[in-house]
Motif scaffolding. Sequence first.
Motif, mmCIF file in Angstrom:
data_model
loop_
_atom_site.group_PDB
_atom_site.id
_atom_site.type_symbol
_atom_site.label_atom_id
_atom_site.label_comp_id
_atom_site.label_asym_id
_atom_site.label_seq_id
_atom_site.Cartn_x
_atom_site.Cartn_y
_atom_site.Cartn_z
ATOM 1 N N LYS A 74 -44.105 31.670 -24.271
ATOM 2 C CA LYS A 74 -44.164 31.404 -22.837
ATOM 3 C C LYS A 74 -42.783 30.983 -22.325
ATOM 4 N N ARG A 75 -42.166 30.041 -23.032
ATOM 5 C CA ARG A 75 -40.838 29.575 -22.625
ATOM 6 C C ARG A 75 -39.803 30.679 -22.752
ATOM 7 N N LEU A 76 -40.024 31.542 -23.752
ATOM 8 C CA LEU A 76 -39.102 32.649 -23.967
ATOM 9 C C LEU A 76 -39.092 33.542 -22.740
ATOM 10 N N ALA A 77 -40.278 33.834 -22.186
ATOM 11 C CA ALA A 77 -40.376 34.685 -21.002
ATOM 12 C C ALA A 77 -39.655 34.023 -19.831
ATOM 13 N N ILE A 78 -39.867 32.700 -19.675
ATOM 14 C CA ILE A 78 -39.186 31.973 -18.599
ATOM 15 C C ILE A 78 -37.669 32.085 -18.784
ATOM 16 N N GLY A 79 -37.225 31.842 -20.022
ATOM 17 C CA GLY A 79 -35.795 31.870 -20.320
ATOM 18 C C GLY A 79 -35.188 33.239 -20.037
ATOM 19 N N ALA A 80 -35.862 34.311 -20.481
ATOM 20 C CA ALA A 80 -35.328 35.659 -20.322
ATOM 21 C C ALA A 80 -35.194 35.997 -18.843
ATOM 22 N N TYR A 81 -36.228 35.660 -18.065
ATOM 23 C CA TYR A 81 -36.170 35.990 -16.644
ATOM 24 C C TYR A 81 -35.176 35.113 -15.889
ATOM 25 N N LEU A 111 -31.260 36.122 -29.411
ATOM 26 C CA LEU A 111 -31.334 35.144 -30.508
ATOM 27 C C LEU A 111 -31.277 33.713 -29.984
ATOM 28 N N ALA A 112 -30.339 33.488 -29.057
ATOM 29 C CA ALA A 112 -30.196 32.141 -28.517
ATOM 30 C C ALA A 112 -31.432 31.740 -27.730
ATOM 31 N N LEU A 113 -31.990 32.695 -26.990
ATOM 32 C CA LEU A 113 -33.181 32.390 -26.194
ATOM 33 C C LEU A 113 -34.320 31.896 -27.083
ATOM 34 N N VAL A 114 -34.472 32.510 -28.247
ATOM 35 C CA VAL A 114 -35.567 32.126 -29.147
ATOM 36 C C VAL A 114 -35.440 30.647 -29.521
ATOM 37 N N VAL A 115 -34.218 30.241 -29.854
ATOM 38 C CA VAL A 115 -34.026 28.856 -30.279
ATOM 39 C C VAL A 115 -34.241 27.898 -29.113
ATOM 40 N N PHE A 116 -33.621 28.243 -27.960
ATOM 41 C CA PHE A 116 -33.748 27.322 -26.829
ATOM 42 C C PHE A 116 -35.168 27.291 -26.274
ATOM 43 N N ALA A 117 -35.933 28.348 -26.513
ATOM 44 C CA ALA A 117 -37.336 28.347 -26.069
ATOM 45 C C ALA A 117 -38.221 27.632 -27.084
ATOM 46 N N THR A 118 -37.616 26.982 -28.074
ATOM 47 C CA THR A 118 -38.336 26.279 -29.141
ATOM 48 C C THR A 118 -39.470 27.126 -29.716
ATOM 49 N N TRP A 119 -39.211 28.384 -29.920
ATOM 50 C CA TRP A 119 -40.120 29.299 -30.620
ATOM 51 C C TRP A 119 -41.478 29.446 -29.925
ATOM 52 N N LEU A 120 -41.484 29.260 -28.596
ATOM 53 C CA LEU A 120 -42.718 29.440 -27.842
ATOM 54 C C LEU A 120 -42.570 30.658 -26.921
ATOM 55 N N PRO A 179 -25.068 32.412 -16.186
ATOM 56 C CA PRO A 179 -26.422 32.611 -16.766
ATOM 57 C C PRO A 179 -26.619 31.830 -18.053
ATOM 58 N N TYR A 180 -25.597 31.786 -18.892
ATOM 59 C CA TYR A 180 -25.719 31.075 -20.173
ATOM 60 C C TYR A 180 -25.952 29.597 -19.920
ATOM 61 N N LEU A 181 -25.125 29.068 -19.016
ATOM 62 C CA LEU A 181 -25.176 27.642 -18.706
ATOM 63 C C LEU A 181 -26.543 27.249 -18.142
ATOM 64 N N VAL A 182 -26.976 28.007 -17.121
ATOM 65 C CA VAL A 182 -28.238 27.679 -16.456
ATOM 66 C C VAL A 182 -29.409 27.787 -17.435
ATOM 67 N N THR A 183 -29.422 28.861 -18.240
ATOM 68 C CA THR A 183 -30.537 29.069 -19.164
ATOM 69 C C THR A 183 -30.597 27.951 -20.199
ATOM 70 N N ILE A 184 -29.436 27.612 -20.747
ATOM 71 C CA ILE A 184 -29.425 26.561 -21.773
ATOM 72 C C ILE A 184 -29.897 25.240 -21.189
ATOM 73 N N ILE A 185 -29.372 24.885 -20.011
ATOM 74 C CA ILE A 185 -29.768 23.606 -19.412
ATOM 75 C C ILE A 185 -31.261 23.590 -19.112
ATOM 76 N N ALA A 186 -31.746 24.691 -18.508
ATOM 77 C CA ALA A 186 -33.158 24.740 -18.148
ATOM 78 C C ALA A 186 -34.033 24.622 -19.386
ATOM 79 N N LEU A 187 -33.697 25.361 -20.443
ATOM 80 C CA LEU A 187 -34.556 25.344 -21.632
ATOM 81 C C LEU A 187 -34.457 24.011 -22.374
#
Lengths: 306, 527
Positions: free
Chosen positions: A237-244, A226-235, A272-280
Amino acid sequence: MDGTQAIILTIITASTPLLLAAIGELVVERSGVLNLGVEGMMVMGAVCGFATAYTTGSPTLGIFAGIMAGIGMAFIFAFMTQTLVSNQVATGLALTLLGLGLSGLIGESFVGLPGVKLVPVSIPLLSDIPFIGRILFGQDILVYASIALVIATTYVLFKTRVGLIIRAVGDNHHSAHSLGYNVIMVRYACILFGGACAGLSGAYLSLAYTPQWIENMTAGRGWIALALVVFATWLPKRLAIGAYLFGTVWIMGLYVQAQGLGIPSQFLSSLPYLVTIIALVIISGNKTLTRVNTPACIGQSFVPDR
Amino acid sequence: MTEKLSVKGGTAARAEYLLEARNITKMFGDLAANSDVTLKISPGEIHALLGENGAGKSTLVKIIYGALQPTVGELRWLGETVNIANPAAARKLGIGMVFQHFSLFEALSVAENIALALPGDIDLGELSKKISQVSSEYGLPLEPTALVADLSVGERQRIEIVRCLLQEPRLLIMDEPTAVLTPQEADQLFLTLERLASEGCAVLYISHRLDEVKRLCHDSTILRHGKVVGTVNPQKETAASLARLMVGADVHAINSNRVSSPGASLLKLNNLSQKADGPFGVALRNIELDVRAGEVVAIAGVAGNGQSELFDAISGERLSSTAESICINERNCGLDNITLRRRHSSGFVPEERLGHGAVPGFTLSENIILTRHSDDDGLSSSGFLDRAKAIAINERITQDYDVRKGKPDPEARALSGGNLQKFVVGRELDRKPRVLVINQPTWGVDAGAAALIRQALIDLALSGSAVLVISQDLDEIFEIADRIAVISRGQLSEAFPASELSLESIGLMMAGAHEKKDSHITEKASA
């Protein structure tokens, strides 16, 4: 198989369930619905997938059962929020609690039993290429499916009429209604798709990631999705980056912990949470793009005039 | 038409009409929004639907467009009784509609918005070509790839019109189409509508502007309190007689006795410049303006030339780069937020009343608290709200400004457009601000309400405040303004006394005659 290869393989299997669940939720949210029940749908997919595969001996049937369980749970959510116009946040939370409880009940007799593992598909010749062959061409079918799903979702959302309608319904349901689109039915379809993806993700956990049933085995992955979807701004491509990215930092953390370098384990597990949030947050720095991609109607119920 | 259908014998007499709404009654609870309304439109006819806000025009139109179902009554299409269950069914019959509150998707492009209204799978590239073709043919310039979120109200309306035209409608419903257009754009639209009518398309034309109804329409149906009070040929009536039918009483002319010499400068813009917000925004370039106590200054211009950017800069929705660029009541406010500027005795009324000027799901009293919580009304003390006081203010505003509402304190979205506008304007005027900035004060508002709002603006100036009006309605501007400036491509002309200007000279300035031709930005924009 050397160490690096093993780590990469683990990263892929750790990232895949996140990606599967998140891509489904992305479509749901694009249609303007917030389903917080991902965790519940996932865990039901896991238990039903495991139980079916164990009973029939067929992982394929297990995958199918997992998808159906997700769809069933999603239907409850869709009926409550779309037909009965209940609050989406409350209903989603209830769905998660229901899923966690119900899966424990269903799975009680399956705890500790040896699972049926989904066998990786080795593509002949290609999978024999040193190092990358095993990584790229020796995965199980669901890893490929998750990648295909991301590509297909991108294509459908942004290149087809169906996708245009989904985005329109999520952006302004009143306008969509006045143009004659059936907002409720579009949302039903998206919610069921999201359920199927979450169910598939759960089945992946209990059939491929750790082939067994443990109560609450989703361990918060639905929330991460759920969090990934929001941080990937509903895109997608970004979602895949975020998940990996999440999967990578997570597995690296476990690896570092195993080496015993004296870094507190709590820090590693929060990394992982910290890095993913910052990156996205960094890649979604473009405000105009973010505004355009955010479904304006998210979480709002739609009731047509009578 | 009659000849063709006479083969069918019995239906021939009825089928002279394209659409008949017969004895339509629509109840909302106990309220009859329409009661026994009958409306008939022939092919090729431009038919006006007149009435004050809340007279039931929107309800009737929604029924025709399939968005609402009548409680009693029937619709006939070419003489056949039809059930228009939803807008898609209406479009299938050939009914197109341009809404007053636009039904557009902000996050989508112009082409995507139009594609959604057309049936079947559509190639966006080809559609974009078609849009460019139709829009140039009918004089409605549109950029197919632009995002709707970045477009002005006028531009958004063009999307709606082009969207309808691409569907080759047989009946086109237009709700207040000219409210946001320049005289030239409106003339172009009339040519478009007349051409459509000559091609056999009927037009149902809703407008408050009686002169344009007189000029354009062949027939009219007038509603008052949900009932038909007359079906007249507008060309044979005077604007005053039409207004009397609509309102049921004479509309008061504006009393504009002026202060002979304006006082101190209360609102001053000093070399205000701002970068464009987003790829489709307009940059403000070196804007100089001085509004004095006791005068009404109006800014004219074609939609999308920087009006909303200028409003945002003055109101503080977007901060300036220097404090000196905006001076309100002798205080340099360029870096102050909206609340600080409001405390400095200024009031702001934005263009969009629903969503920007008022929160749709909040009650009127709550909307009052939202803009007035921080000034001297005592609406909040130590963090607690005084709701009783807000309700009392609401009562005062709704009485002073004749806001018609069902419940004592309804949600903002429950009010009709004109009544909400009266509320939003009244809310700011009620504070008696020393400086008032108002964007499109009477957009989509009927004659009676518009007169009331304009009179209130003049009265505020008479009481010694400075009033800045941004408007695209030149009649309104000439009616109330002491001085007029014109904005085009983010540049503002000098403000000339209204008596020295004519419609023609303003038209030239709107086209950019005052712009600095050597400036780099002008070249780029005209390229």
